[in-house]
Design an enzyme around this catalytic site. Structure first.
Site, short mmCIF file in Angstrom:
data_model
loop_
_atom_site.label_atom_id
_atom_site.label_comp_id
_atom_site.label_asym_id
_atom_site.label_seq_id
_atom_site.Cartn_x
_atom_site.Cartn_y
_atom_site.Cartn_z
N LYS A 248 0.72 -1.12 0.01
CA LYS A 248 -0.02 -0.02 -0.11
C LYS A 248 0.92 1.26 -0.06
CE LYS A 248 -4.58 0.84 0.14
NZ LYS A 248 -5.51 -0.08 -0.61
N GLY B 252 -21.07 6.39 4.02
CA GLY B 252 -20.13 6.60 2.94
C GLY B 252 -20.81 6.56 1.57
N GLY C 296 -19.81 7.33 -1.48
CA GLY C 296 -19.15 7.56 -2.43
C GLY C 296 -19.27 6.36 -3.44
N VAL D 289 -17.97 3.14 -3.93
CA VAL D 289 -18.38 1.81 -3.28
C VAL D 289 -19.57 1.84 -2.67
CG1 VAL D 289 -17.72 0.10 -1.71
CG2 VAL D 289 -16.04 1.18 -3.04
#
Length: 354
Positions: free
Chosen positions: A81, A182, A184, A186
Site C-alpha cells: 500500500k 459513505g 462514494g 463503493v
C-alpha cells in the site's frame, strides 16, 4: 515520527520506503507487507494527514490488510500500500504523480499500485507514464480492469446478503434495514443494489448533499454522518475511512450485523471481541471488500501474462466472496471464535506466517 518498526501496526513488513521528492513536493510512504504469493499489490491513498505518524500507521495497516485480502481472494499477489501526504488543500500535481510513478518503478515490481481514496483512473494513467507496475487503467468496455469501485460494491452487496442469510435466516434483502456510511463509489453502489432488492436504506456521508441526493434516488433517508452508526437497523455498513469500530462507536451500535467496504474497520484487535460480546456478526473487511482488487489484479496479471482475463473470470471470482465469508462464520459457530480471529488465521497460513 517514531521509527516505523516500533509502531503498534508493524508486522514484520518486508519493506517500507519513505519517499521525498523536493522538486515536485511529493512526500509518500510505500509499504510492502508480504511478497510470499507475488508482488505486493494495493492502491495509493492521497490524503491530508495532520500528523505524519497517522500516514505511517495507515500505510502499515493497509498493506497488511492487502496481504490478507489478496490471499483470501485467491490472487497470486502479496500485499502492499502507498499513501501520499497532501497539504490541507489536497494539492495534487502532475509533477507529484510523475515522481510517485518513478518511486514505484524503482521498487522493480515488488509493489503494484492502483486507485484508493483520493485517487482516480486519470491519476493511474499519469503514473503509468513512469512505471508498468500499475493497474486500474482504462480498459475497453466489457474488459477486466479500470475503475474498481463498482466491482467492490458488488462484492460488498453479495457479502451483506450472505451475512443476512447467516444471521437473520433471510435470502433476500427485502425489508432489511441498512444504515450505510459513505456514499462514494463503493457505498453509493452498495446502496443502489440493496435498495433495488427492497432494502430500507438510511445513508450518510461527510458530504451531506451527496447523501441527500443518493437518498432521493433510492427512496431512502439521509442522516448526519456523526449519527448513522447509532441508527436502529439490521445491518450497519461502513464504506468510508477505517477505524470506525472503536471504544466509543461499538457501544452505540444498534444492529445485528456489521458488513461494509471500508478498510481496517476495527480500530484495534480488541474491538472484534467487543462486537462478538454484543452478539453482532462481523464480516471481516478484507474478505467482503476484495472484489475491487480482484478486478484490477486480474487486469495486471492478464497484461503481464499476455492472456487477458474475461468478465466471466471476474464474476466467478467475485461470486466466491459470500462462500468465503460463510466458511469463516461456520468455523466461528463450531469453535466459538471471532470472525476477525478466524479470518486472520486463515490469511496468515496462506502467506506463510501461520
Amino acid at each position: 515520527m517514531a521509527a516505523f518498526w516500533t509502531e503498534a501496526d508493524w508486522d514484520e513488513h518486508e519493506q517500507v520506503e519513505v519517499v521525498h521528492d523536493r522538486a515536485s513536493g511529493l512526500t509518500a510512504i510505500i509499504a510492502v507487507h508480504s511478497t510470499h504469493l507475488g508482488p505486493g499489490a494495493g492502491g495509493t491513498r492521497f490524503w491530508h494527514y495532520p500528523d505524519p505518524a497517522l500516514a505511517m500507521r495507515d500505510a502499515l495497516r493497509l498493506s497488511r490488510g492487502m496481504s490478507y485480502k489478496n490471499a483470501m481472494a485467491g490472487l497470486p499477489m502479496g500485499g502492499g500500500k502507498a499513501v501520499v501526504l497532501l497539504d490541507e488543500n489536497r494539492t495534487k500535481t502532475p509533477e507529484m504523480l510523475a515522481a510517485f510513478g518513478r518511486a514505484v518503478n524503482d521498487l522493480g515490481g515488488r509493489y503494484v499500485t492502483a486507485e484508493d481514496v483520493g485517487a482516480s483512473v486519470a491519476d493511474m494513467v499519469a503514473i503509468s507514464a513512469e512505471t508498468q507496475h500499475v493497474c486500474g487503467l482504462p480498459v475497453e468496455e466489457g474488459a477486466v480492469g479500470g475503475d474498481p469501485g463498482p466491482f467492490t460494491a458488488m462484492g460488498v452487496f453479495l457479502g451483506i446478503k450472505a451475512a443476512v442469510r447467516h444471521k437473520l435466516g433471510q435470502d433476500s434483502l427485502e425489508g432489511v434495514r441498512i444504515a450505510l456510511q459513505g456514499c462514494g463509489s463503493v457505498g453509493g453502489g452498495v446502496a443502489r443494489l440493496a435498495a433495488a432488492e427492497g432494502a430500507r436504506m438510511t445513508v450518510a456521508d461527510v458530504d451531506a448533499a451527496r447523501a441527500k441526493t443518493l437518498a432521493g434516488q433510492i427512496g431512502g433517508e439521509a442522516v448526519a454522518a456523526e449519527t448513522v452508526a447509532t441508527v436502529a437497523c439490521d445491518v450497519f455498513s461502513p464504506n468510508a475511512l477505517g477505524a470506525i469500530l472503536n471504544d466509543s462507536s461499538i457501544p452505540q451500535l444498534d444492529c445485528a450485523i456489521v458488513a461494509g467496504g471500508a478498510n481496517n474497520q476495527l480500530a484495534r484487535p480488541e474491538h472484534g471481541r467487543m462486537l462478538a460480546e454484543r452478539g453482532i456478526l462481523y464480516a471481516p473487511d478484507y474478505v467482503i471488500n476484495a472484489a475491487g482488487i480482484i478486478d484490477v489484479g486480474l487486469e495486471y496479471l492478464g497484461r503481464r501474462e499476455g492472456k487477458p482475463y474475461t468478465m466471466d473470470d471476474l464474476r466467478e471470482r467475485i461470486g466466491m466472496i459470500p462462500e468465503r465469508l460463510s466458511a469463516i462464520w461456520r468455523e466461528c459457530d463450531e469453535t466459538g471464535e471471532r470472525p476477525d480471529v478466524v479470518a486472520d488465521r486463515m490469511a496468515q497460513r496462506l502467506i506463510g506466517r501461520g
